[in-house]
Design a protein around this motif. Structure first.
Motif, PDB file in Angstrom:
ATOM      1  N   LEU A   1      11.217   3.877   2.307  1.00 28.81           N
ATOM      2  CA  LEU A   1       9.770   3.655   2.451  1.00 28.81           C
ATOM      3  C   LEU A   1       9.153   3.225   1.123  1.00 28.81           C
ATOM      4  N   ARG A   2       9.552   3.861   0.028  1.00 32.23           N
ATOM      5  CA  ARG A   2       9.021   3.518  -1.303  1.00 32.23           C
ATOM      6  C   ARG A   2       9.342   2.071  -1.661  1.00 32.23           C
ATOM      7  N   ARG A   3      10.500   1.603  -1.255  1.00 32.32           N
ATOM      8  CA  ARG A   3      10.908   0.239  -1.573  1.00 32.32           C
ATOM      9  C   ARG A   3      10.200  -0.806  -0.707  1.00 32.32           C
ATOM     10  N   THR A   4      10.031  -0.523   0.568  1.00 31.30           N
ATOM     11  CA  THR A   4       9.577  -1.563   1.495  1.00 31.30           C
ATOM     12  C   THR A   4       8.073  -1.614   1.744  1.00 31.30           C
ATOM     13  N   ILE A   5       7.431  -0.476   1.909  1.00 31.37           N
ATOM     14  CA  ILE A   5       6.025  -0.467   2.340  1.00 31.37           C
ATOM     15  C   ILE A   5       5.095  -1.200   1.377  1.00 31.37           C
ATOM     16  N   PRO A   6       5.161  -0.965   0.066  1.00 28.16           N
ATOM     17  CA  PRO A   6       4.247  -1.714  -0.827  1.00 28.16           C
ATOM     18  C   PRO A   6       4.437  -3.233  -0.738  1.00 28.16           C
ATOM     19  N   VAL A   7       5.668  -3.672  -0.561  1.00 32.96           N
ATOM     20  CA  VAL A   7       5.951  -5.107  -0.475  1.00 32.96           C
ATOM     21  C   VAL A   7       5.379  -5.672   0.827  1.00 32.96           C
ATOM     22  N   ILE A   8       5.600  -4.980   1.930  1.00 34.11           N
ATOM     23  CA  ILE A   8       5.082  -5.441   3.217  1.00 34.11           C
ATOM     24  C   ILE A   8       3.557  -5.470   3.197  1.00 34.11           C
ATOM     25  N   GLU A   9       2.928  -4.443   2.656  1.00 31.13           N
ATOM     26  CA  GLU A   9       1.461  -4.420   2.590  1.00 31.13           C
ATOM     27  C   GLU A   9       0.923  -5.611   1.811  1.00 31.13           C
ATOM     28  N   ARG A  10       1.514  -5.893   0.670  1.00 29.11           N
ATOM     29  CA  ARG A  10       1.036  -7.009  -0.171  1.00 29.11           C
ATOM     30  C   ARG A  10       1.309  -8.362   0.478  1.00 29.11           C
ATOM     31  N   LEU A  11       2.505  -8.526   1.033  1.00 28.71           N
ATOM     32  CA  LEU A  11       2.827  -9.799   1.680  1.00 28.71           C
ATOM     33  C   LEU A  11       1.923 -10.061   2.883  1.00 28.71           C
ATOM     34  N   ALA A  12       1.670  -9.028   3.679  1.00 25.99           N
ATOM     35  CA  ALA A  12       0.858  -9.190   4.893  1.00 25.99           C
ATOM     36  C   ALA A  12      -0.540  -9.700   4.567  1.00 25.99           C
ATOM     37  N   LYS A  13      -1.039  -9.384   3.393  1.00 27.33           N
ATOM     38  CA  LYS A  13      -2.370  -9.851   2.982  1.00 27.33           C
ATOM     39  C   LYS A  13      -2.360 -11.292   2.487  1.00 27.33           C
ATOM     40  N   ARG A  14      -1.163 -11.815   2.168  1.00 25.18           N
ATOM     41  CA  ARG A  14      -1.092 -13.116   1.499  1.00 25.18           C
ATOM     42  C   ARG A  14      -0.424 -14.234   2.285  1.00 25.18           C
ATOM     43  N   VAL A  15       0.354 -13.910   3.305  1.00 25.46           N
ATOM     44  CA  VAL A  15       1.061 -14.964   4.042  1.00 25.46           C
ATOM     45  C   VAL A  15       0.552 -15.028   5.476  1.00 25.46           C
ATOM     46  N   ARG A  16       0.743 -16.193   6.086  1.00 21.85           N
ATOM     47  CA  ARG A  16       0.338 -16.408   7.484  1.00 21.85           C
ATOM     48  C   ARG A  16       1.556 -16.628   8.373  1.00 21.85           C
ATOM     49  N   ILE A  17       2.602 -15.902   8.059  1.00 20.20           N
ATOM     50  CA  ILE A  17       3.825 -15.932   8.862  1.00 20.20           C
ATOM     51  C   ILE A  17       4.225 -14.481   9.121  1.00 20.20           C
ATOM     52  N   PRO A  18       5.029 -14.264  10.161  1.00 20.45           N
ATOM     53  CA  PRO A  18       5.444 -12.888  10.447  1.00 20.45           C
ATOM     54  C   PRO A  18       6.312 -12.301   9.332  1.00 20.45           C
ATOM     55  N   ILE A  19       6.173 -11.001   9.178  1.00 20.56           N
ATOM     56  CA  ILE A  19       7.022 -10.242   8.264  1.00 20.56           C
ATOM     57  C   ILE A  19       7.880  -9.328   9.124  1.00 20.56           C
ATOM     58  N   ALA A  20       9.175  -9.347   8.862  1.00 19.04           N
ATOM     59  CA  ALA A  20      10.111  -8.465   9.561  1.00 19.04           C
ATOM     60  C   ALA A  20      10.539  -7.362   8.611  1.00 19.04           C
ATOM     61  N   VAL A  21      10.842  -6.206   9.166  1.00 24.90           N
ATOM     62  CA  VAL A  21      11.448  -5.144   8.372  1.00 24.90           C
ATOM     63  C   VAL A  21      12.891  -4.994   8.842  1.00 24.90           C
ATOM     64  N   ASP A  22      13.790  -4.962   7.900  1.00 27.89           N
ATOM     65  CA  ASP A  22      15.225  -4.825   8.151  1.00 27.89           C
ATOM     66  C   ASP A  22      15.564  -3.363   7.898  1.00 27.89           C
ATOM     67  N   THR A  23      15.722  -2.591   8.968  1.00 29.94           N
ATOM     68  CA  THR A  23      15.974  -1.159   8.833  1.00 29.94           C
ATOM     69  C   THR A  23      16.721  -0.635  10.040  1.00 29.94           C
ATOM     70  N   THR A  24      17.335   0.517   9.869  1.00 25.43           N
ATOM     71  CA  THR A  24      17.961   1.215  10.986  1.00 25.43           C
ATOM     72  C   THR A  24      17.212   2.500  11.311  1.00 25.43           C
ATOM     73  N   LYS A  25      16.122   2.754  10.604  1.00 25.59           N
ATOM     74  CA  LYS A  25      15.361   3.996  10.757  1.00 25.59           C
ATOM     75  C   LYS A  25      14.046   3.743  11.494  1.00 25.59           C
ATOM     76  N   ALA A  26      13.819   4.474  12.577  1.00 27.24           N
ATOM     77  CA  ALA A  26      12.602   4.304  13.372  1.00 27.24           C
ATOM     78  C   ALA A  26      11.342   4.594  12.550  1.00 27.24           C
ATOM     79  N   GLU A  27      11.385   5.568  11.687  1.00 29.94           N
ATOM     80  CA  GLU A  27      10.197   5.904  10.887  1.00 29.94           C
ATOM     81  C   GLU A  27       9.862   4.778   9.914  1.00 29.94           C
TER      82      GLU A  27
END
Length: 176
Positions: A115-141
């Motif tokens: 979570l520490r690695r991915t969430i800040p990056v996803i939050e920042r990217l989501a504000k700046r790009v107009r394309i979908p962001i995928a998360v690559d994970t095996t954990k539901a949380e």
């Protein structure tokens, strides 16, 4: 089909984008230009990916110290954001953010660390790009929190085998 222009960011390309071809796992039939009903559409949040028009490019953004593709160069949120923006500018259709290595022999990453690695990056990217962001994970949380942070797709590399809650997490959202 011509490509729609992408907005330019202030990011410099830090390395050539890593890419993967999207394989649809959630699609619907619909009208196609040839009238044969072969249109394929991946619905992912507010985005629609048409997989019948041309191959789609997924930019891979690993935020791990042991990344197989970049040697851990994008571990910091700042470096990851810059690389994600560069991939979007280069024409990626989706940015795939991963916080746990899937290479053979890699050690599992605790939930809090992923979570520490991915969430800040996803939050920042989501504000700046107009394309979908995928998360690559095996954990539901991680998937759930990533969707809340702005991801639109879940890329479960275990094919729903590692976390029994993953299917429920995906179905409870409008993600692809």
């Amino acid at each position: 089909t011509t490509r729609r222009p992408r907005p330019k960011s202030s990011a410099r390309a830090m390395s050539p984008p890593v890419a993967a071809v999207i394989t649809p796992h959630r699609f619907r039939r619909g009208p196609s230009p040839d009238g044969l009903g072969r249109a394929r559409l991946i619905r992912c949040g507010r985005y629609r990916l048409h997989v019948d028009r041309r191959p789609l490019i997924m930019g891979v953004l690993n935020v791990t110290p042991d990344s197989f593709s970049d040697g851990g160069r994008f571990r910091s949120p700042r470096a990851a954001l810059a690389h994600g923006l560069a991939m979007a500018d280069a024409g990626a259709d989706v940015i795939d953010v991963g916080g746990e290595s899937t290479q053979p022999g890699a050690r599992p990453v605790p939930l809090a660390e992923e979570l520490r690695r991915t969430i800040p990056v996803i939050e920042r990217l989501a504000k700046r790009v107009r394309i979908p962001i995928a998360v690559d994970t095996t954990k539901a949380e991680v998937a759930r929190r990533s969707l809340e942070a702005g991801a639109s797709l879940v890329n479960d590399t275990s094919a729903l085998r590692d976390d029994p809650r993953m299917l429920e997490t995906g179905l409870a959202s409008d993600a692809g």
